[in-house]
Design a protein around this motif. Structure first.
Motif, mmCIF file in Angstrom:
data_model
loop_
_atom_site.group_PDB
_atom_site.id
_atom_site.type_symbol
_atom_site.label_atom_id
_atom_site.label_comp_id
_atom_site.label_asym_id
_atom_site.label_seq_id
_atom_site.Cartn_x
_atom_site.Cartn_y
_atom_site.Cartn_z
ATOM 1 N N PHE A 195 37.065 43.448 54.944
ATOM 2 C CA PHE A 195 38.262 43.818 54.183
ATOM 3 C C PHE A 195 39.521 43.308 54.876
ATOM 4 O O PHE A 195 40.392 42.691 54.252
ATOM 5 C CB PHE A 195 38.336 45.335 54.022
ATOM 6 N N SER B 128 39.404 59.262 49.242
ATOM 7 C CA SER B 128 38.828 57.989 48.817
ATOM 8 C C SER B 128 37.303 58.031 48.772
ATOM 9 O O SER B 128 36.690 57.524 47.828
ATOM 10 C CB SER B 128 39.296 56.860 49.748
ATOM 11 N N SER C 273 44.521 45.361 47.856
ATOM 12 C CA SER C 273 43.598 46.287 48.528
ATOM 13 C C SER C 273 42.329 46.483 47.711
ATOM 14 O O SER C 273 41.218 46.477 48.265
ATOM 15 C CB SER C 273 44.287 47.635 48.759
ATOM 16 N N LYS D 163 32.389 46.595 55.960
ATOM 17 C CA LYS D 163 33.419 47.102 55.048
ATOM 18 C C LYS D 163 34.821 46.911 55.621
ATOM 19 O O LYS D 163 35.728 46.445 54.917
ATOM 20 C CB LYS D 163 33.156 48.578 54.775
ATOM 21 N N GLN E 99 37.678 52.821 46.857
ATOM 22 C CA GLN E 99 38.015 53.550 48.074
ATOM 23 C C GLN E 99 39.246 52.970 48.759
ATOM 24 O O GLN E 99 40.158 53.703 49.154
ATOM 25 C CB GLN E 99 36.822 53.536 49.037
ATOM 26 N N TRP E 100 39.276 51.651 48.904
ATOM 27 C CA TRP E 100 40.444 51.039 49.542
ATOM 28 C C TRP E 100 41.687 51.217 48.683
ATOM 29 O O TRP E 100 42.796 51.403 49.195
ATOM 30 C CB TRP E 100 40.185 49.560 49.814
ATOM 31 N N THR F 239 33.606 50.575 46.926
ATOM 32 C CA THR F 239 34.426 50.144 48.053
ATOM 33 C C THR F 239 35.808 49.704 47.599
ATOM 34 O O THR F 239 36.813 49.995 48.265
ATOM 35 C CB THR F 239 33.725 49.003 48.817
ATOM 36 N N GLY F 240 35.866 48.982 46.478
ATOM 37 C CA GLY F 240 37.163 48.600 45.948
ATOM 38 C C GLY F 240 38.008 49.812 45.607
ATOM 39 O O GLY F 240 39.208 49.874 45.927
ATOM 40 N N GLY G 156 38.710 45.115 48.782
ATOM 41 C CA GLY G 156 37.663 46.118 48.933
ATOM 42 C C GLY G 156 36.439 45.814 48.100
ATOM 43 O O GLY G 156 35.306 46.028 48.540
ATOM 44 N N TYR G 157 36.634 45.309 46.879
ATOM 45 C CA TYR G 157 35.484 45.010 46.020
ATOM 46 C C TYR G 157 34.642 43.872 46.613
ATOM 47 O O TYR G 157 33.412 43.953 46.666
ATOM 48 C CB TYR G 157 35.946 44.624 44.612
#
Length: 377
Positions: free
Chosen positions: A247, A84, A275, A243, A339-340, A336-337, A279-280
């Motif tokens: 989240f 990720s 998710s 984060k 990655q999750w 981040t979006g 994450g976003y």
């Protein structure tokens, strides 16, 4: 959650989501053993077909799922973190490149669009991915520590608190777990980040990691690779705390108020969509919180012998908080979006549940005082 004393305690996360017990087949008990089915004969030990007994065999069990909080579980979370973080950071290298140069040389890289124009004119299309190797390796190492140790510390602190306090103070546990994980993760990231910034912001310094690493060590010494560790912690620890805690909170709110169906009854595609969305949104908060330290990291790794005071003096407080921020919001939100999304997709792939959900209410033991009073009377 399991405690060392052997007592069973309820997890902060719904236990039914994480159940790995194999379901026993009841169909064999319900079917009469004399059922005639030429398609499913039962063979005795000698290998010849039996004429008196036939049994419809149960379908084969699915492959065994990974047990929660086992070594295999933490290994899977570590692998998911590598994928990720490493892949997403490498994908946004062009944005990171422009952002770093805007922070270092604002007179030349005045805006996002002009920054891309300057890079394209001076270095061509290949220049947009300068430093992608230290980015990939560094953030893969960081992702391994970030996600793997977060899962470990989240359970560890929940076990210490006990089920009632873990549910009551779950946000504090998210914050403490993510902070602890990031301290370790940044030790792995820092050398790669130092070389990456130097390669990206000083044209001609090196082509990439293979020649940039020895050149950096020769110039700054081995300890110079960790010159930016404190501002890196200052950037990454608040970022990671925001984060993970935001989240988990956002995902819980989505399942509680926006989706009428319980999480365990939702499709995997819907869960992964939640998710990504959670994450976003969390990424936007992360970018704002960690941006001043991000400016410091870029400044210190670009200038030999520079100090935090030099950075504040040159950038100013307003510049420290705002320079390159719009681009970083776009970059970190998307990052981040994604990655999750990737992390939870990998967890689903290996048979684990997605992260987050509605926290169950911890039932407290009823008071026995009224019953004792009745008996005494």
């Amino acid at each position: 959650m399991a405690f060392s004393d052997g007592s069973r305690r309820q997890s902060v996360i719904p236990s039914f989501v994480y159940s790995t017990a194999a379901t026993s087949s009841v169909f064999e008990k319900l079917l009469p053993r004399s059922t005639i089915s030429p398609m499913n004969p039962v063979f005795p030990n000698d290998g010849s077909p039996s004429s008196s007994s036939f049994l419809v065999q149960a379908p084969s069990e699915p492959s065994k799922k990974i047990e929660m909080y086992s070594p295999a579980f933490y290994a899977a979370c570590t692998a998911g973190g590598i994928l990720s973080c490493g892949l997403t950071h490498m994908a946004v290298t062009p944005l990171d490149l422009v952002k770093c140069n805007m922070q270092i040389d604002p007179s030349k890289y005045k805006s996002i669009t002009s920054g891309f124009g300057v890079l394209l004119k001076e270095q061509g299309l290949r220049g947009f991915f300068r430093g992608w190797v230290p980015t990939l390796l560094g953030y893969s190492a960081q992702g391994a520590g970030k996600f793997g140790f977060y899962e470990f510390f989240k359970k560890y602190y929940s076990d210490i608190a006990g089920p009632e306090y873990a549910a009551k103070y779950k946000t504090l546990i998210y914050l403490a777990g993510s902070a602890s994980a990031e301290v370790i993760a940044d030790v792995a990231l820092c050398p790669f980040e130092a070389v990456k910034v130097r390669v990206q912001t000083q044209p001609g310094f090196a082509r990439g990691l293979s020649d940039g690493f020895p050149k950096f060590v020769k110039s700054e010494g081995a300890l110079g690779l960790y010159k930016g560790i404190v501002p890196l912690w200052g950037r990454q620890i608040p970022y990671t705390m925001m984060k993970f805690a935001s989240f988990e909170t956002i995902v819980e709110l989505i399942y509680k108020h926006a989706i009428p169906t319980p999480k365990d009854q939702c499709s995997k595609s819907l869960q992964l969509g939640v998710s990504f969305a959670g994450g976003y949104i969390a990424g936007v908060f992360c970018a704002v919180v960690s941006h001043p330290a991000d400016n410091l990291v870029s400044f210190l790794n670009n200038s030999k012998g520079a100090t935090v005071g030099d950075a504040v003096k040159k950038l100013g407080l307003w510049g420290l908080f705002t320079r390159g921020l719009p681009l970083r919001i776009v970059m970190i939100g998307t990052l981040t979006g994604a990655q999750w999304g990737i992390y939870d997709a990998f967890k689903v792939f290996v048979g684990l549940p997605t992260t987050g959900g509605v926290t169950p209410v911890v039932a407290t033991a009823p008071s026995v005082a009224p019953e004792l009073a009745k008996l005494s009377n």
